[in-house]
Design a protein around this motif. Sequence first.
Motif, PDB file in Angstrom:
ATOM      1  N   LEU A 171       0.832  -1.208   0.000  1.00  0.00           N
ATOM      2  CA  LEU A 171       0.000   0.000   0.000  1.00  0.00           C
ATOM      3  C   LEU A 171       0.867   1.259   0.000  1.00  0.00           C
ATOM      4  N   GLU A 172       1.946   1.262   0.766  1.00  0.00           N
ATOM      5  CA  GLU A 172       2.849   2.417   0.780  1.00  0.00           C
ATOM      6  C   GLU A 172       3.427   2.672  -0.625  1.00  0.00           C
ATOM      7  N   LYS A 173       3.754   1.593  -1.334  1.00  0.00           N
ATOM      8  CA  LYS A 173       4.294   1.720  -2.683  1.00  0.00           C
ATOM      9  C   LYS A 173       3.251   2.302  -3.640  1.00  0.00           C
ATOM     10  N   GLU A 174       2.004   1.829  -3.546  1.00  0.00           N
ATOM     11  CA  GLU A 174       0.936   2.329  -4.418  1.00  0.00           C
ATOM     12  C   GLU A 174       0.664   3.809  -4.157  1.00  0.00           C
ATOM     13  N   ILE A 175       0.660   4.202  -2.899  1.00  0.00           N
ATOM     14  CA  ILE A 175       0.405   5.614  -2.563  1.00  0.00           C
ATOM     15  C   ILE A 175       1.508   6.505  -3.113  1.00  0.00           C
ATOM     16  N   GLU A 176       2.749   6.062  -3.011  1.00  0.00           N
ATOM     17  CA  GLU A 176       3.869   6.836  -3.530  1.00  0.00           C
ATOM     18  C   GLU A 176       3.740   7.013  -5.050  1.00  0.00           C
ATOM     19  N   GLU A 177       3.337   5.945  -5.768  1.00  0.00           N
ATOM     20  CA  GLU A 177       3.163   6.038  -7.213  1.00  0.00           C
ATOM     21  C   GLU A 177       2.036   7.001  -7.579  1.00  0.00           C
ATOM     22  N   LEU A 178       0.943   6.969  -6.823  1.00  0.00           N
ATOM     23  CA  LEU A 178      -0.172   7.878  -7.081  1.00  0.00           C
ATOM     24  C   LEU A 178       0.229   9.336  -6.841  1.00  0.00           C
ATOM     25  N   ARG A 179       0.996   9.585  -5.836  1.00  0.00           N
ATOM     26  CA  ARG A 179       1.461  10.954  -5.575  1.00  0.00           C
ATOM     27  C   ARG A 179       2.359  11.467  -6.700  1.00  0.00           C
ATOM     28  N   GLU A 180       3.202  10.610  -7.204  1.00  0.00           N
ATOM     29  CA  GLU A 180       4.060  11.012  -8.336  1.00  0.00           C
ATOM     30  C   GLU A 180       3.215  11.350  -9.570  1.00  0.00           C
ATOM     31  N   LYS A 181       2.160  10.544  -9.779  1.00  0.00           N
ATOM     32  CA  LYS A 181       1.271  10.801 -10.917  1.00  0.00           C
ATOM     33  C   LYS A 181       0.553  12.134 -10.758  1.00  0.00           C
ATOM     34  N   ARG A 182       0.089  12.424  -9.516  1.00  0.00           N
ATOM     35  CA  ARG A 182      -0.582  13.707  -9.255  1.00  0.00           C
ATOM     36  C   ARG A 182       0.370  14.879  -9.483  1.00  0.00           C
ATOM     37  N   ASP A 183       1.625  14.725  -9.076  1.00  0.00           N
ATOM     38  CA  ASP A 183       2.618  15.794  -9.266  1.00  0.00           C
ATOM     39  C   ASP A 183       2.884  16.038 -10.746  1.00  0.00           C
ATOM     40  N   GLU A 184       2.902  14.950 -11.535  1.00  0.00           N
ATOM     41  CA  GLU A 184       3.120  15.093 -12.974  1.00  0.00           C
ATOM     42  C   GLU A 184       1.996  15.890 -13.620  1.00  0.00           C
ATOM     43  N   ILE A 185       0.743  15.572 -13.235  1.00  0.00           N
ATOM     44  CA  ILE A 185      -0.407  16.297 -13.811  1.00  0.00           C
ATOM     45  C   ILE A 185      -0.355  17.764 -13.403  1.00  0.00           C
ATOM     46  N   THR A 186      -0.039  18.012 -12.126  1.00  0.00           N
ATOM     47  CA  THR A 186       0.028  19.399 -11.646  1.00  0.00           C
ATOM     48  C   THR A 186       1.129  20.180 -12.359  1.00  0.00           C
ATOM     49  N   ALA A 187       2.288  19.522 -12.563  1.00  0.00           N
ATOM     50  CA  ALA A 187       3.403  20.196 -13.234  1.00  0.00           C
ATOM     51  C   ALA A 187       3.047  20.516 -14.682  1.00  0.00           C
ATOM     52  N   SER A 188       2.385  19.603 -15.350  1.00  0.00           N
ATOM     53  CA  SER A 188       1.976  19.826 -16.733  1.00  0.00           C
ATOM     54  C   SER A 188       1.010  21.005 -16.832  1.00  0.00           C
ATOM     55  N   ASP A 189       0.051  21.081 -15.878  1.00  0.00           N
ATOM     56  CA  ASP A 189      -0.919  22.166 -15.871  1.00  0.00           C
ATOM     57  C   ASP A 189      -0.235  23.504 -15.602  1.00  0.00           C
ATOM     58  N   SER A 190       0.786  23.472 -14.729  1.00  0.00           N
ATOM     59  CA  SER A 190       1.518  24.718 -14.398  1.00  0.00           C
ATOM     60  C   SER A 190       2.269  25.235 -15.595  1.00  0.00           C
ATOM     61  N   GLU A 191       2.836  24.332 -16.416  1.00  0.00           N
ATOM     62  CA  GLU A 191       3.556  24.746 -17.629  1.00  0.00           C
ATOM     63  C   GLU A 191       2.610  25.410 -18.614  1.00  0.00           C
TER      64      GLU A 191
END
Length: 600
Positions: A171-191
Motif C-alpha cells: 500500500l505504501e508503494k501504491e500511494i507513492e506512485e499515485l502521488r508522483e502521478k498527481r505531481d506530474e499532472i500538476t506540473a503539466s498544468d503549471s507549464e
Amino acid sequence: MTWNIEIENIAGILDGKTTIEPGLNAVRGSNWQGKSSFIEAIKTALGTSTELTENKDSGRVKLQTPDRDITVTLARENGTVRRSGTPYLENEYDVIRTELFACLDERNEVRSAVRQGENLEEVLMRPLDFQNIDEQIADLKREREQIQSELSQAREAKKRLPGVQEQVTQLEKEIEELREKRDEITASDSEEGTNEDEDASPQQRLSDVQTELNQAENQIDRLERTIERTEDRLQQRRSELESLEIPEDDDIEGKLATARDKLQQIERDSEVLQSVYSANEMVLKENRLDLLTEVERELTEDNVVCWTCGNEAQREEMEERLDQLGDKITDLRAQKEQYHDRVQELEARREEIDQAERRKRDLESEITELEDTLADRRQSLDEAEERYRDAQEEVEELSDAVDETVEAISDVESKIKYREAELNDVRDELSQLETRAEQVETLEAESEEIRSEIEELRNRKDRIKHRAREAFDEAMDEILSRFGTGFETARLTADFDLVVARDGREASLDALSEGELELIGFVAALAGYESFDVDEAVPLLLVDGLGGLADDNLHTLVEYLHERTEYLVFTAYPEYTAFEGREIDPSNWAVATNRQAITD
C-alpha cells in the motif's frame, strides 16, 4: 518490639496490665493468681477466645504492638458473649490455625486429642477446611480459560504478522506512485498556465476564485443571520417604546414643594405648641404656680393671676385651656402624618415618571443605533452578494478550462485518500497484531503458572499431610534427643494414628506418663505449626497447663519452643527455678475472689 496489654474482666482477671518482650515471658504465680486467665486475655486480643469474667456484663483487652493498636470488647447479651472491635487476627483461616497450633493451653484440641489417644487427622488438617481450595481451583480454572482464549488470539496474530506487513509495504508503494502521478499532472498544468498567463494557471485561478466565492457565501450567510437578529431586536425595542406609558406630570414638582412646605410649617407649629404645653403642664402638675405668678388659695378653689396677660383666672380654667392646647397638638400631629404620607407619595410618583422618561430616552437612543447598524449591514450584504455574483460568473468561466485537469487530479486524489485510509486500517491491524503477538510468551508463562497453582492446590492436602508427618518426625527426634523419655520413638501413620514404640514394640498410649503424653501433644501441635506456617500469622506461642512436667523437663521444653517463635509466653508455678527471660508477676493484678471464675 514490646507488646503492651491491658485487661479488664477477662476470665479471672478483673484488672491488670503488663508487657510482653521478645523471647521468653514466664508468668510465675500460684493458683488463682490469674496465670491461665492472662493466656485467655492474649487469646481474646488475638481473636481466638471470648472468655468473659463470670457475673460481669462486659470486659475489654487493649493490645499495643509496634505495628498497631488493638481493642477488643466483650459483652454479655441474652446469655451469650458478643465480641466487638477488630482483633489481631481477622481472617478465619488465620484464627483457626493459630488457635490449634499456637495457643497451646490445657484446652488445646491437639494436646487433648493426644491425651485421649484419638486419630489426629481431623484436628491437624482442620485449617484446610477454611481455605476454600475447591473455590480457589474453580476461580483459577476460569482465569486459565480466559488466558487460553487470549493466548489463542495471540498465536493467531503471530501467524498473520508477515502477510499484514507485506500488505502495508504494498500500500505504501501504491500511494507513492499515485502521488508522483498527481505531481506530474500538476506540473503539466503549471507549464500550460505559464505559457498563457504569467501570473497563475487556470486551475490555480479557479481555486482562488472558488475560495473567494466560498468566503462571499459565508459572509452573506453571517450577514443575513445578523440582520435577522438586529431586525428582531429593533422590533422589540419599537414595541416596548410604543407600549411605554409615562405618567402625567400634573405639576408634580410644585405639588411636592407645597406639600414639603406645609409639612415643615406643621412640624414647627407642633414643636412650638408642644414646648408651651410641656412647660405649663409641668408647672400645673408640680403645683408650682407660685414660681410664675401670684396664687390666692381659697377653700373651694385657687385664684391665679395669669403670668402672660395679668388677668385673674381659676386653676380649673387654666387646666381646661391646657387640655385644649393638647388636643390641638394631637390634631397637628395627625396633619403632620398626613402630609408626610403625601410627600412620600409624590416623591414615589416623581421617581416613577423619571424612570419612565429615562427608559424612553434609552429606547429611542438604542432604536437609532439599531437602525444605523441595520443600514450598514444591509449595505454590506449588498456588497457581499455582488462579490458572490462576480465570483460565480468567474468560476463558470474558468471551470470549462480546468475540468479535464481537475477531474484527473481529483481521480488521483480520491485514489490516494482511499489507499491512505486503507493503509491506516492495515497499520492499526498490524499494531494490534504485534501487541498480541508480543503477549504469547507472557500468556504462556501465566497459563503455566496457573496450571501449577491448580496442581499445587489439588495436591495441597496430601502435601501438607506429608509435611505434617515429616515435621512430627523431626520434632520427635529433637524431643527424644533432649528428654529422657520412657519410650523409644513415636510416629504418625498415613492415617494419622499415633503409634508409640517401647523396647522395640508398639506400646499403648495408656502406658505413657502424663508428662510423656504432654510432650507428644506439643510435638503434634508443632507439626501443625510448621505445616501451616503459623508464624506468618502470629509471632508468638502461648503455653499453659504444664504442671505434669518436672522442673528440668519444663526448662528443656521452654528452650525448645523458644527456638521456634519470636515471643513465647508460658505459665509456671513459683517452685520452678528461674528462667532466662522476662518474668511476669501477676501479684499486682486484681483477680476474681470467687475461684469458680478463675481457671488457674
